[in-house]
Design a protein around this motif. Structure first.
Motif, PDB file in Angstrom:
ATOM      1  N   PRO A 200     -23.781 -43.712 -20.661  1.00 35.98           N
ATOM      2  CA  PRO A 200     -24.549 -43.698 -19.415  1.00 35.98           C
ATOM      3  C   PRO A 200     -25.634 -44.774 -19.417  1.00 35.98           C
ATOM      4  O   PRO A 200     -26.269 -45.034 -20.443  1.00 35.98           O
ATOM      5  CB  PRO A 200     -25.164 -42.291 -19.397  1.00 35.98           C
ATOM      6  CG  PRO A 200     -24.247 -41.472 -20.236  1.00 35.98           C
ATOM      7  CD  PRO A 200     -23.766 -42.387 -21.317  1.00 35.98           C
ATOM      8  N   HIS A 218     -21.217 -47.539  -9.920  1.00 33.91           N
ATOM      9  CA  HIS A 218     -20.275 -46.424  -9.755  1.00 33.91           C
ATOM     10  C   HIS A 218     -18.873 -46.951  -9.484  1.00 33.91           C
ATOM     11  O   HIS A 218     -17.886 -46.412 -10.015  1.00 33.91           O
ATOM     12  CB  HIS A 218     -20.732 -45.520  -8.609  1.00 33.91           C
ATOM     13  CG  HIS A 218     -19.835 -44.334  -8.394  1.00 33.91           C
ATOM     14  ND1 HIS A 218     -19.886 -43.213  -9.199  1.00 33.91           N
ATOM     15  CD2 HIS A 218     -18.849 -44.105  -7.481  1.00 33.91           C
ATOM     16  CE1 HIS A 218     -18.978 -42.340  -8.788  1.00 33.91           C
ATOM     17  NE2 HIS A 218     -18.332 -42.853  -7.750  1.00 33.91           N
ATOM     18  N   GLU A 223     -21.153 -44.718 -15.747  1.00 36.73           N
ATOM     19  CA  GLU A 223     -22.017 -43.553 -15.552  1.00 36.73           C
ATOM     20  C   GLU A 223     -23.474 -43.988 -15.610  1.00 36.73           C
ATOM     21  O   GLU A 223     -23.816 -44.935 -16.321  1.00 36.73           O
ATOM     22  CB  GLU A 223     -21.732 -42.493 -16.610  1.00 36.73           C
ATOM     23  CG  GLU A 223     -20.344 -41.895 -16.515  1.00 36.73           C
ATOM     24  CD  GLU A 223     -20.099 -40.804 -17.534  1.00 36.73           C
ATOM     25  OE1 GLU A 223     -19.260 -39.921 -17.272  1.00 36.73           O
ATOM     26  OE2 GLU A 223     -20.751 -40.834 -18.599  1.00 36.73           O
ATOM     27  N   GLU A 317     -23.903 -36.398  -6.190  1.00 36.28           N
ATOM     28  CA  GLU A 317     -24.537 -36.802  -7.445  1.00 36.28           C
ATOM     29  C   GLU A 317     -25.455 -35.674  -7.902  1.00 36.28           C
ATOM     30  O   GLU A 317     -25.790 -34.768  -7.136  1.00 36.28           O
ATOM     31  CB  GLU A 317     -25.371 -38.070  -7.247  1.00 36.28           C
ATOM     32  CG  GLU A 317     -24.608 -39.301  -6.816  1.00 36.28           C
ATOM     33  CD  GLU A 317     -25.537 -40.499  -6.666  1.00 36.28           C
ATOM     34  OE1 GLU A 317     -25.651 -41.273  -7.629  1.00 36.28           O
ATOM     35  OE2 GLU A 317     -26.146 -40.654  -5.589  1.00 36.28           O
ATOM     36  N   SER A 336     -27.934 -39.115 -10.765  1.00 29.13           N
ATOM     37  CA  SER A 336     -26.929 -39.365 -11.795  1.00 29.13           C
ATOM     38  C   SER A 336     -25.541 -39.072 -11.260  1.00 29.13           C
ATOM     39  O   SER A 336     -25.325 -38.079 -10.554  1.00 29.13           O
ATOM     40  CB  SER A 336     -27.191 -38.496 -13.028  1.00 29.13           C
ATOM     41  OG  SER A 336     -26.121 -38.601 -13.953  1.00 29.13           O
ATOM     42  N   ASN A 337     -24.580 -39.928 -11.630  1.00 31.57           N
ATOM     43  CA  ASN A 337     -23.181 -39.696 -11.257  1.00 31.57           C
ATOM     44  C   ASN A 337     -22.375 -39.092 -12.398  1.00 31.57           C
ATOM     45  O   ASN A 337     -21.149 -39.145 -12.388  1.00 31.57           O
ATOM     46  CB  ASN A 337     -22.532 -40.999 -10.782  1.00 31.57           C
ATOM     47  CG  ASN A 337     -22.395 -42.036 -11.903  1.00 31.57           C
ATOM     48  OD1 ASN A 337     -23.019 -41.916 -12.958  1.00 31.57           O
ATOM     49  ND2 ASN A 337     -21.589 -43.059 -11.676  1.00 31.57           N
ATOM     50  N   LEU A 338     -23.051 -38.507 -13.396  1.00 29.44           N
ATOM     51  CA  LEU A 338     -22.321 -37.810 -14.453  1.00 29.44           C
ATOM     52  C   LEU A 338     -21.560 -36.616 -13.853  1.00 29.44           C
ATOM     53  O   LEU A 338     -21.942 -36.092 -12.813  1.00 29.44           O
ATOM     54  CB  LEU A 338     -23.269 -37.344 -15.551  1.00 29.44           C
ATOM     55  CG  LEU A 338     -23.410 -38.322 -16.737  1.00 29.44           C
ATOM     56  CD1 LEU A 338     -24.149 -39.576 -16.316  1.00 29.44           C
ATOM     57  CD2 LEU A 338     -24.111 -37.663 -17.917  1.00 29.44           C
ATOM     58  N   THR A 342     -21.454 -31.500 -16.563  1.00 28.78           N
ATOM     59  CA  THR A 342     -22.307 -32.031 -17.634  1.00 28.78           C
ATOM     60  C   THR A 342     -23.368 -31.006 -18.020  1.00 28.78           C
ATOM     61  O   THR A 342     -24.056 -30.455 -17.141  1.00 28.78           O
ATOM     62  CB  THR A 342     -23.007 -33.331 -17.180  1.00 28.78           C
ATOM     63  OG1 THR A 342     -22.023 -34.275 -16.771  1.00 28.78           O
ATOM     64  CG2 THR A 342     -23.838 -33.916 -18.309  1.00 28.78           C
TER      65      THR A 342
END
Length: 408
Positions: A200, A218, A223, A317, A336-338, A342
């Motif tokens: 990330p 993205h 990430e 997100e 965050s685009n995790l 997560t």
């Protein structure tokens, strides 16, 4: 980490240094370039005092002829600094257990107006507006150390428009103005093609507030966990997106989903969250091994700007919010685009990990002379940064295992 001050009698550290530099400079095309690279890195590591070229070579007892050769090597020789940086990264990254890439920038105070990119501008390093250059950088941060992935000198618009100053600073004609987020994205995209663990990407709100920057990374399947300012707006978790019906039987068929409610700032969303949304989680481990905890909330949201301004499909997100116990309001926000699954603790730790980059800059500037380059060449600045990266990489390996051989 303290710089390795190698005395004449300390043959083992010097032999390891020579072997390491010989390994990473093999990608440079000419023997003289490789010789000059070794000498320069030796000067950065072995000698105290200012690390600009002339005093360094004087301390190394080199001849005036060597100064001329080194000057040409730094300022005019057409070698690609990315070759050296990549070799260092691919050698060090497997040793440090990479957990994130960190984007930042640093100010380098300068007198005059002829060093490339210099102007009166705000620098977080200086804490004020000052005459300085700004270098954007990306670093791989791991459990056992870090390694820079590259540096890009920021060229303000006035520099890009000034042909005479460009010519004097030897700035390539094809270079056009790029914002700091654009420079950072290009560095990340370049490093993504190396033999380096993907991780990330972290950055402060100067980068995170830029929706085009977030979208660009993205789209490259990178990430990220980016800090954003309190004024950034989002559509909250209750929002439903749907494609409107077309107007009548002959109306144009709609294709873009629309929200069923208005957007709101991340601060406004944080302030209306119920008490049950907040969890106390460990988020940082101090150098002494102490666990630091804080209160966080984690909400799935859609950023407003790409949907409303750029007419893009909604993309969910994480919004990460920190509101320390006893504080009057939230202290920090991140997007965050995790993935949705997560673990919350991982999100919290990544959000707070970016601050470790200050340790990198402390060594790069305080011990290895990142900010000591006095030349007025655009290429020279990036050559200097690559050689500082080489010195930093060697010291990282020395700290991890000072007795390990450096393969030749």
């Amino acid at each position: 980490m303290e710089a390795l001050m190698v005395e004449t009698s300390a043959s083992e550290p010097r032999e390891r240094l020579v072997a390491f530099v010989d390994e990473v400079v093999r990608r440079l095309p000419h023997v003289r370039q490789r010789e000059n690279a070794l000498l320069y890195v030796r000067g950065l590591i072995e000698q105290g005092g200012r690390k600009s070229l002339q005093p360094t070579l004087f301390r190394l007892q080199e001849t005036p002829a060597r100064y001329e050769s080194m000057q040409q090597f730094l300022a005019d020789s057409p070698w690609d600094p990315a070759l050296l940086v990549r070799a260092c990264v691919e050698r060090v990254a497997p040793e440090i257990g990479v957990v994130a890439w960190v984007i930042d920038d640093t100010g380098i105070a300068k007198d005059g107006r002829h060093s490339p990119g210099v102007k009166r501008q705000y620098s977080g390093t200086l804490g004020q507006i000052g005459n300085c250059q700004i270098a954007v950088s990306v670093h791989a941060v791991g459990e056992r150390g870090s390694v820079p992935l590259g540096f890009s000198l920021y060229l303000p618009q006035e520099w890009c428009d000034d042909r005479e100053r460009r010519r004097q600073a030897k700035i390539p004609d094809e270079l056009v103005f790029q914002s700091k987020p654009q420079l950072a994205a290009a560095l990340c995209e370049r490093a993504a093609g190396w033999r380096l663990p993907a991780a990330p990407i972290l950055a402060d709100c100067d980068y995170g507030d830029d929706s085009a920057f977030r979208g660009r990374l993205h789209a490259r399947e990178c990430e990220y966990v980016f800090a954003v300012s309190a004024r950034v707006s989002v559509y909250g978790p209750e929002t439903v997106f749907a494609v409107p019906e077309r107007n009548g039987k002959v109306g144009r068929r709609r294709s873009i989903a629309r929200p069923d409610r208005k957007h709101e700032s991340v601060r406004a969303l944080a302030e209306r969250l119920p008490a049950r949304a907040w969890k106390t989680l460990p988020c940082r481990t101090t150098p002494a091994g102490e666990e630091v905890s804080s209160r966080f909330a984690f909400v799935r949201v859609v950023a407003t700007h790409p949907v409303r301004n750029d007419k893009q499909p909604p993309r969910e997100e994480w919004l990460i919010i920190e509101w320390p116990a006893g504080a009057d309001g939230p202290s920090d926000y991140w997007l965050s685009n995790l993935p949705p699954r997560t673990p919350r603790e991982r999100l919290a730790r990544l959000a707070r990990l970016r601050w470790t980059i200050e340790l990198d800059y402390r060594q790069l500037k305080g011990e290895l002379g990142l900010d000591h380059y006095e030349g007025r060449s655009y290429a020279g600045f990036h050559h200097h940064c690559a050689l500082v990266t080489c010195a930093h990489a060697f010291l990282t390996l020395e700290r991890l295992d000072p007795k390990a051989p450096r393969p030749a």
